[in-house]
Design an enzyme around this catalytic site. Sequence first.
Site, PDB file in Angstrom:
ATOM      1  N   ASP A  27       0.859  -1.190   0.000  1.00  0.00           N
ATOM      2  CA  ASP A  27       0.000   0.000   0.000  1.00  0.00           C
ATOM      3  C   ASP A  27       0.891   1.234   0.000  1.00  0.00           C
ATOM      4  O   ASP A  27       2.042   1.196   0.461  1.00  0.00           O
ATOM      5  CB  ASP A  27      -0.918   0.014   1.228  1.00  0.00           C
ATOM      6  CG  ASP A  27      -1.931   1.148   1.168  1.00  0.00           C
ATOM      7  OD1 ASP A  27      -2.653   1.245   0.159  1.00  0.00           O
ATOM      8  OD2 ASP A  27      -1.998   1.945   2.118  1.00  0.00           O
TER       9      ASP A  27
ATOM     10  N   GLU B  90       0.739   5.751   0.496  1.00  0.00           N
ATOM     11  CA  GLU B  90       0.030   6.988   0.770  1.00  0.00           C
ATOM     12  C   GLU B  90       0.699   8.074  -0.069  1.00  0.00           C
ATOM     13  O   GLU B  90       1.913   8.013  -0.331  1.00  0.00           O
ATOM     14  CB  GLU B  90       0.073   7.350   2.255  1.00  0.00           C
ATOM     15  CG  GLU B  90      -0.592   6.330   3.176  1.00  0.00           C
ATOM     16  CD  GLU B  90      -2.076   6.137   2.903  1.00  0.00           C
ATOM     17  OE1 GLU B  90      -2.720   7.058   2.352  1.00  0.00           O
ATOM     18  OE2 GLU B  90      -2.593   5.053   3.244  1.00  0.00           O
TER      19      GLU B  90
END
Length: 238
Positions: free
Chosen positions: A7, A9
């Site tokens: 993941d 950000e």
Amino acid sequence: MRQVVLDTETTGLNPTKGDRIVEVGCVEMVDRKLTGRHFHYYINPERDIPDEVVAVHGIDNDKVKDSPKFRDIAVELWTWLEGAELVIHNAAFDMGFLNAEFERFAQEQREPFEKLETVCGVLDTLKVARDKHPGSKVSLDALCKRYGIDNSHRTLHGALLDSEILADVYLMLTGGQTALILDDSSESGSSDQAVDVSALDDSGGHLITVQPSSAELAAHEAFIDMLAEKSGKDVRWP
């Protein structure tokens, strides 16, 4: 088989308009077992992080001002990912950012650029969830609720935390949780995963309808608004 649950950000939604990665988090699985190995960095994006994005993941410019730039971790990250199958929720978003960052690094090094998917497989758990649960909400939070995965510690988005949660979601989506690889004597295939039967009563297995509280409804609305902003799409079912 080696898989990396990943993941990121970012500073925004569009890497072609200058948005950059501010955090990358990965956890490793081998033969559907979490190994305990992970890869995680906060990254200085070399640009301002908008306040509305900070509200989503809590990463502001002050937090990453002394963090490495992407070029500083590019080779280490590529080596960590190469040859693995990447497991990502909404893979197009993260792969778009990763490829943009690696392309920028390749240009700085005056080297030819290969897309990351040429050396990795990619599995999109968002697509898997939509295929398995058509018509249902398939956000990470919704899938945690469906499979009884505790994500109460997820008050803000975070790349490493979300990749750890996604690993549990992926395993449940595709056949069930497996144990950490901690020692060779552990029994293969054993699981202490509890089955959630709270939605069944004691008089024949009929489903009980549970109405959400006003606080739960408000939290849901806030999450839907954030998800719509991050994806750039209408995420509400008609």
